[in-house]
Scaffold this motif. Structure first.
Motif, short mmCIF file in Angstrom:
data_model
loop_
_atom_site.label_atom_id
_atom_site.label_comp_id
_atom_site.label_asym_id
_atom_site.label_seq_id
_atom_site.Cartn_x
_atom_site.Cartn_y
_atom_site.Cartn_z
N ALA A 135 0.94 -1.33 -0.08
CA ALA A 135 0.19 -0.29 0.05
C ALA A 135 0.79 1.09 0.08
O ALA A 135 1.99 1.23 0.39
N ARG A 136 0.34 2.41 -0.52
CA ARG A 136 1.23 3.52 -0.35
C ARG A 136 1.09 4.08 0.99
O ARG A 136 0.10 4.00 1.69
N LEU A 137 2.39 4.57 1.52
CA LEU A 137 2.44 4.84 2.90
C LEU A 137 3.25 6.45 2.91
O LEU A 137 4.48 6.09 3.03
N PRO A 138 2.59 7.29 2.92
CA PRO A 138 3.41 8.71 3.17
C PRO A 138 4.12 8.51 4.41
O PRO A 138 3.37 8.38 5.72
N VAL A 139 5.27 8.72 4.69
CA VAL A 139 5.95 8.99 5.87
C VAL A 139 6.68 10.35 6.06
O VAL A 139 6.89 11.14 5.12
N ALA A 140 7.28 10.69 7.18
CA ALA A 140 7.83 12.16 7.65
C ALA A 140 8.83 12.13 6.64
O ALA A 140 9.04 13.55 6.30
N ALA A 141 9.64 11.02 6.40
CA ALA A 141 11.04 11.56 5.80
C ALA A 141 10.54 11.64 4.22
O ALA A 141 11.49 12.23 3.24
N ALA A 142 9.55 10.88 3.77
CA ALA A 142 9.28 10.87 2.15
C ALA A 142 7.78 10.44 2.03
O ALA A 142 7.30 9.71 2.38
N GLU A 143 6.96 11.79 1.24
CA GLU A 143 5.56 11.17 0.94
C GLU A 143 5.44 10.19 -0.19
O GLU A 143 4.51 9.54 -0.06
N ASP A 144 6.56 10.14 -0.82
CA ASP A 144 6.32 9.16 -2.11
C ASP A 144 6.80 7.74 -1.65
O ASP A 144 8.13 7.52 -1.78
N ALA A 145 6.12 6.96 -0.74
CA ALA A 145 6.77 5.81 -0.28
C ALA A 145 5.67 4.55 -0.34
O ALA A 145 4.50 5.03 -0.21
N VAL A 160 8.75 -6.27 6.55
CA VAL A 160 8.25 -5.35 5.57
C VAL A 160 9.27 -4.45 4.96
O VAL A 160 10.50 -4.55 5.30
N ALA A 161 9.13 -4.12 3.75
CA ALA A 161 9.92 -2.97 3.24
C ALA A 161 9.10 -1.80 2.78
O ALA A 161 7.75 -1.73 2.59
N LEU A 162 10.02 -0.56 2.78
CA LEU A 162 9.51 0.60 2.35
C LEU A 162 10.10 0.96 1.29
O LEU A 162 11.60 1.14 1.23
N VAL A 163 9.53 1.10 0.08
CA VAL A 163 10.17 1.61 -0.99
C VAL A 163 9.95 3.08 -1.12
O VAL A 163 8.85 3.58 -1.24
N ILE A 164 11.17 3.82 -1.32
CA ILE A 164 11.00 5.19 -1.37
C ILE A 164 11.41 5.87 -2.77
O ILE A 164 12.65 5.31 -3.28
N GLY A 165 10.52 6.59 -3.48
CA GLY A 165 10.97 6.78 -4.54
C GLY A 165 10.28 6.08 -5.81
O GLY A 165 9.51 4.96 -5.43
N THR A 166 10.49 6.11 -7.03
CA THR A 166 10.13 5.50 -8.14
C THR A 166 11.09 4.12 -8.60
O THR A 166 12.39 4.30 -8.73
N GLN A 167 10.65 2.98 -8.41
CA GLN A 167 11.58 1.90 -8.48
C GLN A 167 11.93 1.87 -9.82
O GLN A 167 11.32 2.21 -10.99
N ASN A 168 13.23 1.70 -10.41
CA ASN A 168 13.88 1.80 -11.44
C ASN A 168 14.97 0.70 -11.54
O ASN A 168 15.84 0.76 -10.83
N ALA A 169 14.78 -0.30 -12.58
CA ALA A 169 15.34 -1.26 -12.62
C ALA A 169 16.98 -1.03 -13.28
O ALA A 169 17.82 -1.91 -12.95
N ASP A 170 16.87 0.27 -13.87
CA ASP A 170 18.21 0.63 -14.31
C ASP A 170 19.22 1.20 -13.37
O ASP A 170 20.46 1.45 -13.63
N ARG A 171 18.69 1.28 -12.22
CA ARG A 171 19.33 2.13 -11.23
C ARG A 171 19.44 1.31 -9.80
O ARG A 171 18.34 1.10 -9.41
N ALA A 210 14.85 12.36 -4.19
CA ALA A 210 14.71 13.63 -4.83
C ALA A 210 15.69 13.98 -6.05
O ALA A 210 15.55 14.92 -6.81
N GLN A 211 16.78 13.05 -6.12
CA GLN A 211 17.75 13.40 -7.31
C GLN A 211 17.73 12.28 -8.30
O GLN A 211 18.47 11.88 -9.16
N GLY A 212 16.21 11.61 -8.37
CA GLY A 212 15.91 10.62 -9.44
C GLY A 212 16.25 9.18 -9.02
O GLY A 212 16.12 8.31 -9.88
N GLY A 213 16.81 8.76 -7.98
CA GLY A 213 16.99 7.70 -7.82
C GLY A 213 15.66 6.98 -6.66
O GLY A 213 14.89 7.55 -6.69
#
Length: 326
Positions: A135-145, A160-171, A210-213
């Motif tokens: 599920a989407r879970l905005p947290v204090a450090a990052a709203e996009d999580a 549990v895992a918290l994924v922050i930012g957009t998953q990118n297989a190339d990075r 925030a830097q694209g990662g």
């Protein structure tokens, strides 16, 4: 071999001629030498002149009670008929978070459940771990999580895992393995650096996003490096008596490091994560993950300033467990 846990067993009339204890505990009781205790959690079979009952076994099993119950014995060590089965019993005790001590073949305990070393190996096999929900879970450090929960059908621990930012297989993502620490993460304990490390990791992943990662925090339900909350607090009590972190764990008959890194590898695989940049000060953690097939492209240091309460703890991590700390 029928085993009744000294700590959680019940049966007021239960007694046994023998007990299973750890090699480290056997050293304390003068039943083994330091070489015999090279593996502190290894099983040792002991016998006394009189049968053990549960109150006696509990007092014998807990080194934190030695000052309260100083007179123990005499005992003698005996050969183990089935060392593999005895070792499986000790491992089950660790997984249950109880003291590694058992009455052996006790009287008046009712029906026993058959468990073999193969059963234990199958239970620990990470193939059983699956994604339960996300599920989407905005947290204090990052709203996009996004939070992803993992569970095995026969294991109550929910990682549990918290994924922050957009998953990118190339990075390669910035990844932190964080073992559950109730005292540090929730209560703000100053005895360790777990809470500040957790917060700093989330902030670093937010900066990465925030830097694209992107970043992945794996929150593993392995309190106390895998020994459980109650045993961790027992270790704290031993630390108050002067033992360092490593010696306190070992005196309890528990390993210095008991975390299950294959679980973390399985979580990454289920998330579709390939190579990672691992936030850690511990080269052994890099080696453990690499051994499970995870590609670690970079070790990212993750050191925070000490405080007066955890300075010795951090020194022990540097001097005795190989952490790269200044």
């Amino acid at each position: 071999m029928t085993l009744l846990p000294a700590e959680t067993g019940f049966g007021p009339e239960a007694t046994a001629r023998s007990m299973l204890i750890s090699a480290a505990r056997a050293v304390t009781l003068k039943l083994a030498n330091q070489r015999d205790a090279a593996v502190p959690e290894a099983p040792v079979l002991i016998r006394a002149a009189d049968p053990f009952d549960l109150p006696t076994a509990r007092a014998l099993a807990d080194p934190a009670l030695d000052l309260r119950y100083p007179l123990k014995g005499p005992f003698r060590a005996e050969p183990l008929d089935d060392p593999a089965l005895a070792a499986a019993g000790m491992e089950l005790a660790r997984l249950a978070g109880i003291l590694p001590a058992f009455l052996v073949d006790p009287t008046d305990v009712g029906e026993a459940q058959d468990v073999s070393p193969a059963d234990l190996a199958d239970w620990k096999d990470t193939v059983h771990l699956a994604i339960a929900t996300r599920a989407r879970l905005p947290v204090a450090a990052a709203e996009d999580a996004e939070i992803v929960a993992f569970r095995s059908a026969d294991d109550l621990r929910e990682h549990v895992a918290l994924v922050i930012g957009t998953q990118n297989a190339d990075r390669a993502p910035l990844v932190r393995l964080h073992s559950e620490c109730l005292t540090g993460d929730i209560l703000g304990s100053l005895k360790c650096d777990c809470g500040p490390q957790l917060d700093a990791a989330l902030r670093a992943m937010a900066d990465e996003a925030a830097q694209g990662g992107w970043g992945v925090l794996l929150y593993l339900r392995q309190e106390g490096r895998g020994i459980g909350l109650i045993n961790k607090l027992r270790a704290y009590r031993l630390q108050d008596q002067g033992f360092d972190t490593v010696d306190a764990n070992n005196r309890l008959g528990l390993p210095t490091e008991a975390r299950d890194f294959p679980v973390a590898a399985r979580m990454l695989d289920l998330l579709g994560v390939g190579a990672i940049r691992l936030m850690t000060n511990n080269p052994a953690k890099v080696a453990a993950l690499t051994a499970t097939g995870v590609t670690v492209t970079e070790r990212v240091p993750h050191q925070l300033p000490p405080n007066p309460h955890n300075a010795r703890y951090l020194d022990t991590k540097r001097d005795r467990t190989g952490h790269l700390l200044g």
